[in-house]
Design a protein around this motif. Structure first.
Motif, PDB file in Angstrom:
ATOM      1  N   PRO A 375       0.813  -1.209   0.000  1.00  0.00           N
ATOM      2  CA  PRO A 375       0.000   0.000   0.000  1.00  0.00           C
ATOM      3  C   PRO A 375       0.852   1.267   0.000  1.00  0.00           C
ATOM      4  CG  PRO A 375       0.160  -0.877   2.222  1.00  0.00           C
ATOM      5  CD  PRO A 375       0.886  -1.843   1.341  1.00  0.00           C
ATOM      6  N   MET A 376       0.184   2.394  -0.282  1.00  0.00           N
ATOM      7  CA  MET A 376       0.822   3.692  -0.081  1.00  0.00           C
ATOM      8  C   MET A 376       0.898   3.908   1.419  1.00  0.00           C
ATOM      9  SD  MET A 376      -0.258   7.396  -1.615  1.00  0.00           S
ATOM     10  CE  MET A 376       0.754   8.848  -1.290  1.00  0.00           C
ATOM     11  N   ILE A 377       2.113   4.157   1.947  1.00  0.00           N
ATOM     12  CA  ILE A 377       2.293   4.102   3.397  1.00  0.00           C
ATOM     13  C   ILE A 377       2.605   5.452   4.035  1.00  0.00           C
ATOM     14  CG2 ILE A 377       2.950   1.679   3.464  1.00  0.00           C
ATOM     15  CD1 ILE A 377       5.869   2.526   3.493  1.00  0.00           C
ATOM     16  N   THR A 384      -0.005   6.718   6.489  1.00  0.00           N
ATOM     17  CA  THR A 384      -1.380   6.694   6.011  1.00  0.00           C
ATOM     18  C   THR A 384      -2.236   5.848   6.947  1.00  0.00           C
ATOM     19  OG1 THR A 384      -0.832   4.851   4.549  1.00  0.00           O
ATOM     20  CG2 THR A 384      -0.741   7.068   3.603  1.00  0.00           C
ATOM     21  N   ASP A 385      -3.527   6.012   6.826  1.00  0.00           N
ATOM     22  CA  ASP A 385      -4.484   5.294   7.672  1.00  0.00           C
ATOM     23  C   ASP A 385      -4.453   3.804   7.319  1.00  0.00           C
ATOM     24  OD1 ASP A 385      -6.746   4.187   8.880  1.00  0.00           O
ATOM     25  OD2 ASP A 385      -7.898   6.038   8.634  1.00  0.00           O
ATOM     26  N   PRO A 386      -4.261   2.906   8.296  1.00  0.00           N
ATOM     27  CA  PRO A 386      -4.292   1.474   8.002  1.00  0.00           C
ATOM     28  C   PRO A 386      -5.572   1.024   7.298  1.00  0.00           C
ATOM     29  CG  PRO A 386      -3.393   1.842  10.179  1.00  0.00           C
ATOM     30  CD  PRO A 386      -3.896   3.172   9.698  1.00  0.00           C
ATOM     31  N   GLY A 436       3.312  -0.722   9.305  1.00  0.00           N
ATOM     32  CA  GLY A 436       3.374   0.484  10.123  1.00  0.00           C
ATOM     33  C   GLY A 436       4.808   0.859  10.461  1.00  0.00           C
ATOM     34  N   GLU A 437       5.626  -0.133  10.817  1.00  0.00           N
ATOM     35  CA  GLU A 437       7.035   0.140  11.120  1.00  0.00           C
ATOM     36  C   GLU A 437       7.779   0.621   9.881  1.00  0.00           C
ATOM     37  OE1 GLU A 437       7.545  -3.096  14.778  1.00  0.00           O
ATOM     38  OE2 GLU A 437       7.922  -3.697  12.691  1.00  0.00           O
ATOM     39  N   LEU A 438       7.453   0.038   8.734  1.00  0.00           N
ATOM     40  CA  LEU A 438       8.075   0.483   7.484  1.00  0.00           C
ATOM     41  C   LEU A 438       7.744   1.947   7.216  1.00  0.00           C
ATOM     42  CD1 LEU A 438       9.665  -0.196   4.870  1.00  0.00           C
ATOM     43  CD2 LEU A 438       7.474  -0.905   3.876  1.00  0.00           C
ATOM     44  N   ALA A 439       6.504   2.322   7.437  1.00  0.00           N
ATOM     45  CA  ALA A 439       6.108   3.717   7.239  1.00  0.00           C
ATOM     46  C   ALA A 439       6.895   4.642   8.156  1.00  0.00           C
ATOM     47  CB  ALA A 439       4.602   3.877   7.467  1.00  0.00           C
ATOM     48  N   GLU A 440       6.976   4.280   9.426  1.00  0.00           N
ATOM     49  CA  GLU A 440       7.718   5.109  10.373  1.00  0.00           C
ATOM     50  C   GLU A 440       9.195   5.183   9.998  1.00  0.00           C
ATOM     51  OE1 GLU A 440       6.776   6.964  12.789  1.00  0.00           O
ATOM     52  OE2 GLU A 440       4.685   6.404  13.110  1.00  0.00           O
ATOM     53  N   TYR A 441       9.736   4.076   9.526  1.00  0.00           N
ATOM     54  CA  TYR A 441      11.151   4.091   9.156  1.00  0.00           C
ATOM     55  C   TYR A 441      11.397   5.002   7.957  1.00  0.00           C
ATOM     56  CZ  TYR A 441      15.919   2.600   8.454  1.00  0.00           C
ATOM     57  OH  TYR A 441      17.282   2.608   8.335  1.00  0.00           O
ATOM     58  N   ALA A 447      11.335  10.741   4.318  1.00  0.00           N
ATOM     59  CA  ALA A 447      10.319  10.579   3.275  1.00  0.00           C
ATOM     60  C   ALA A 447       9.070  11.385   3.621  1.00  0.00           C
ATOM     61  CB  ALA A 447       9.958   9.114   3.097  1.00  0.00           C
ATOM     62  N   VAL A 448       8.575  12.153   2.662  1.00  0.00           N
ATOM     63  CA  VAL A 448       7.300  12.820   2.819  1.00  0.00           C
ATOM     64  C   VAL A 448       6.189  12.037   2.139  1.00  0.00           C
ATOM     65  CG1 VAL A 448       8.308  15.102   3.092  1.00  0.00           C
ATOM     66  CG2 VAL A 448       7.743  14.294   0.803  1.00  0.00           C
ATOM     67  N   GLU A 449       6.553  11.172   1.199  1.00  0.00           N
ATOM     68  CA  GLU A 449       5.621  10.218   0.608  1.00  0.00           C
ATOM     69  C   GLU A 449       6.384   8.932   0.362  1.00  0.00           C
ATOM     70  OE1 GLU A 449       3.456  11.533  -2.755  1.00  0.00           O
ATOM     71  OE2 GLU A 449       2.264  12.967  -1.608  1.00  0.00           O
ATOM     72  N   ALA A 450       5.706   7.791   0.513  1.00  0.00           N
ATOM     73  CA  ALA A 450       6.365   6.508   0.323  1.00  0.00           C
ATOM     74  C   ALA A 450       5.335   5.459  -0.060  1.00  0.00           C
ATOM     75  CB  ALA A 450       7.117   6.081   1.578  1.00  0.00           C
ATOM     76  N   LEU A 451       5.825   4.476  -0.802  1.00  0.00           N
ATOM     77  CA  LEU A 451       5.000   3.389  -1.297  1.00  0.00           C
ATOM     78  C   LEU A 451       5.691   2.076  -0.998  1.00  0.00           C
ATOM     79  CD1 LEU A 451       2.611   2.375  -3.203  1.00  0.00           C
ATOM     80  CD2 LEU A 451       4.290   2.547  -5.058  1.00  0.00           C
ATOM     81  N   SER A 452       4.957   1.134  -0.403  1.00  0.00           N
ATOM     82  CA  SER A 452       5.469  -0.220  -0.224  1.00  0.00           C
ATOM     83  C   SER A 452       5.381  -0.962  -1.551  1.00  0.00           C
ATOM     84  CB  SER A 452       4.669  -0.953   0.845  1.00  0.00           C
ATOM     85  OG  SER A 452       5.117  -2.280   0.995  1.00  0.00           O
TER      86      SER A 452
END
Length: 802
Positions: A375-377, A384-386, A436-441, A447-452
């Motif tokens: 997802p977009m994280i 982003t919202d889970p 969630g941890e990936l987003a925080e990392y 990062a201001v925007e990130a995608l898994s």
């Protein structure tokens, strides 16, 4: 590359009561069996529509109950080593909030880096998978780094699951296994990077003005009992990126509903009523039409025109889009809509991308490359919202809330692009991230925007064609359908390479280059250790033959083939039977070669034997000069190999504290001894013993192996006229330079040792090349980018050209 910032948007999440795909688990068919391959117009050799890749198909470890997001506030500033100008790799270990470790690899791309990031299809089409390293191809072609891409489907096997575009061509349309659009990254024509959740609409515009929605690009028809089925009325398009034929069979109606069961008789003595007479009702036929359209491609954004060059109606067969063609397969009502189309009609093909954030639509209308992940994280520097992850098709218990290897891409406020992999599923070593941890990392990295992207065993970080991480527990590197390649377009003008798949193949390539007309004699050294081989370079040069590598107990097939191709009749082995076993002699003799062995009781004695062989090859009573180097490290002997071959000077080995008797025995009567001692290992006692023998002592060295390599080459230039060619080999390993000494002698050039990853490791190296740029006409680098990196080659090329 420029990052396109956007405001945060929200999404209303709808929960759906069926299994989601999203590259996670195979989707069950309605009857409980795995989803069946389609048979209406499937890709030849098709399979189910369940995606491959994913995170839970080879085991996973759940995160601790109630674990908080990791505290990454103290994560160190970006560092690491250079991969290319403006690109660096930072491999580090970070710690989660519960104390568990994660090994992370971070590729940083500066905004001004002269590289591009390109999505790549395994094998160049949607059909099939390959490792990320295999998709990178030859690093000399421009790819210096890569990660894996997104998820994929099985019909055809390897078809990207969601949006995928290359060079303005739409390869796969946007789709999601959730109720909302899938997170996607794209690159616009003017270099902007955009990350958002998008849908796409593909439209076929007929000559009569009718607009027909195209359900999918380069995928098989989805049967009636599959999730997200196409149904009877469908329109699919295929381009050359499909990479193979499309088998179009006669479409069929969905099966009729099961009849109501006959009520059981109330009287147990009454017989059951007979079945109703008559056959099953005949299903009405379904229209079928196939158009062949001359068009450059299906556009990734906007529209193009095309011409109908072929029509097939109600006729099954095999169709394949050739270059500059698009095949459209329509069934049911969509086929009926094509009834008035004729050959020669002008039609339009268009793609419209709709972002969840409408301010993004303008950017997506200019996208040239892109691929879906999910997802977009991260958005606006916040996770982003889970619930949005569920909307994209990622269930918490399957994907988001388990720790696993991960891959992500993100952009920072200052325009840096981050490509990140995290290793996991190795208890006690590295555990991976939850989403969630990936987003925080990613936020901790700026990062201001990130995608898994796809994860698990698919997570791969490749630099210079080599995998640089250990994704997880897989015994083999996972093949994947897509990757993201970091590519440069720099043209090397002064440097070139002699390389093979490994040290043995590289030695073969060097031998062929050194002796294009062949050689009757060759020297063979073991590939795995250096002591007995160190003095072999001058010997091979004195004999006028190559130095090739062998195993301890068998000769590699490529070495045997090289010996044959070069016309070698006599082979000399360097070292005793403990180094090169008798089986090697037996194998070579069986292949028709005459074999002799040069060996002594120790490395010192073996070097002395080789020195006398150099004397014999020279036809004189003894050498007038010789090199002396420390015996227990290899750089100094490698530095001496090229000059030794050119000047007929053998290389002798000694202990650091005193002159070894085997070396002293050869050096009696020698006029001059050139001592090469890069690290100051040899004591003054050794010099005193040499002078006691009545020889002149010249010392070269100090300041490390690279500075010494330059000093020896400068000394060599005073002894004889040299060519403008410089042979370059890594200085932290011995095989390439070992084989390169005879090459330098054959070319009357200089052999220069360099740091493997970057010249910045030792400024003396760059200084030598800069000061000698006027005398360098060409540089031949020994080994591939694993031996001497692409970045080092770029530095050398720039130094040689000023």
């Amino acid at each position: 590359m420029r990052f396109l910032p956007t405001p945060r948007s929200t999404l209303v999440v709808l929960l759906i009561p069926f299994a989601l795909l999203g590259g996670l688990v195979p989707a069950p068919a309605a009857d409980g069996d795995p989803a069946r391959s389609v048979d209406t117009h499937e890709a030849t050799g098709g399979g189910s529509t369940a995606p491959e890749g994913g995170l839970v198909d080879d085991g996973w470890l759940p995160g601790p109950e109630g674990s908080a997001f990791a505290g990454f506030e103290g994560e160190p500033a970006p560092g690491g080593g250079p991969v290319w100008p403006g690109v660096r790799l930072d491999a580090r270990r970070t710690t989660l909030s519960d104390g568990k470790n994660v090994d992370v690899q971070i590729l940083h791309l500066d905004p001004g880096a002269d590289v591009s990031v390109r999505p790549t299809l395994a094998g160049g089409s949607v059909r099939g998978t390959a490792t990320v390293a295999a998709q990178s191809g030859d690093p000399l072609a421009g790819s210096v780094a890569a990660t894996n891409g997104g998820f994929w489907l099985r019909d055809p096997y390897g078809e990207p699951n969601g949006f995928f575009a290359i060079d303005g061509r739409l390869v796969s349309d946007a789709e999601s296994q959730g109720v909302g659009p899938r997170g996607t990254v794209g690159w616009t024509a003017d270099g902007r990077v955009v990350i958002d959740r998008i849908d796409t609409t593909q439209t076929l515009v007929l000559a009569n003005g009718a607009n027909l929605d195209v359900d999918g690009i380069n995928r098989g028809h989805r049967e009636y009992d599959e999730l997200f089925a196409d149904g009877i009325d469908s329109l699919l398009a295929y381009t050359p990126d499909h990479g193979g034929p499309v088998a179009v069979t006669e479409p069929r109606q969905p099966p009729p509903p099961e009849p109501e069961p006959t009520p059981a008789p109330t009287d147990p003595d009454q017989p059951a009523p007979p079945p109703l007479p008559g056959a099953e009702p005949e299903q009405p036929p379904v229209d079928l039409a196939v158009l062949r359209i001359a068009a450059g491609a299906w556009p990734a954004a906007g529209g193009i025109g095309g011409t109908v060059i072929g029509i097939s109606r109600d006729s099954a067969g095999t169709f394949e889009a050739g270059g500059g063609e698009v095949i459209v397969v329509a069934t049911g009502a969509d086929a009926g809509a094509l009834d008035g189309v004729e050959v020669g009609d002008q039609v339009g093909l268009s793609t419209t991308s709709t972002a969840l954030d409408p301010t993004r639509d303008e950017a997506w209308a200019q996208v040239l490359h892109g691929l879906a992940g999910g997802p977009m994280i991260v958005k606006d520097s916040r996770p982003t919202d889970p619930g949005d992850w569920v909307s994209e098709g990622f269930e918490p218990q399957i994907h988001s809330d388990v720790r696993a290897p991960r891959t992500a891409i993100g952009v920072t406020a200052d325009g840096r692009l981050l490509m990140v992999t995290a290793d996991g599923r190795r208890p006690g070593i590295t555990h991976g991230f939850t989403i969630g941890e990936l987003a925080e990392y990613m936020i901790s990295l700026g990062a201001v925007e990130a995608l898994s992207l796809d994860g698990g065993g698919s997570s791969q970080m490749v630099v210079d064609g080599v995998l640089r991480n250990s994704p997880c527990c897989d015994s083999a590197i996972r093949t994947v359908a897509t990757s993201l390649q970091v590519v440069h377009d720099y043209s090397f003008t002064t440097t070139s390479r002699l390389q093979g798949a490994g040290r043995i193949d590289t030695a073969v390539a060097i031998a062929r280059a050194a002796h294009p007309s062949g050689s009757s004699t060759a020297v063979l050294a073991v590939s795995s250790s250096f002591p007995d081989a160190l003095a072999g370079g001058p010997l091979a040069a004195a004999l006028g033959g190559p130095l090739l590598l062998t195993g301890t107990s068998s000769v590699p097939a490529q070495t045997v083939q090289a010996l044959r191709d070069l016309g070698v009749s006599s082979v000399r082995l360097l070292g005793g039977e403990a180094v090169i076993a008798p089986e090697v002699v037996t194998q070579l003799e069986a292949a028709g070669f005459a074999v002799s062995r040069l060996a002594g009781d120790s490395r010192f004695d073996t070097a002395a034997v080789m020195a006398r062989a150099v004397q014999s090859a020279g036809g004189g009573d003894g050498p007038s000069r010789a090199f002396l180097v420390p015996a227990f490290t290899f750089p100094d002997a490698l530095i001496a190999a090229g000059p030794g071959g050119l000047l007929g000077m053998p290389v002798l080995l000694t202990q650091p504290a005193e002159l070894h008797p085997a070396a002293a025995d050869v050096l009696r009567g020698v006029d001059e001894v050139v001592v090469i001692d890069s690290d100051g290992q040899l004591s003054a006692a050794v010099t005193d013993q040499l002078r006691a023998l009545g020889v002149v002592v010249t010392r070269l060295g100090g300041g490390g192996r690279y500075a010494t390599s330059g000093a020896v080459n400068d000394w060599l230039a005073q002894q004889m006229t040299l060519s403008a060619e410089v042979i370059v080999a890594r200085g932290d390993d011995f095989p390439d330079a070992l084989a390169g000494g005879p090459l330098a002698a054959a070319r009357q050039g200089r052999l220069m040792l360099v740091p493997s990853m970057t010249l910045d490791t030792d400024p003396a190296t760059a200084a030598w090349f800069a000061s000698n740029a006027g005398s360098i006409g060409a540089m031949r680098i020994l080994g591939g980018p694993v031996a001497v990196s692409s970045y080092t080659q770029w530095q050398l090329d720039r130094l040689a050209t000023g």
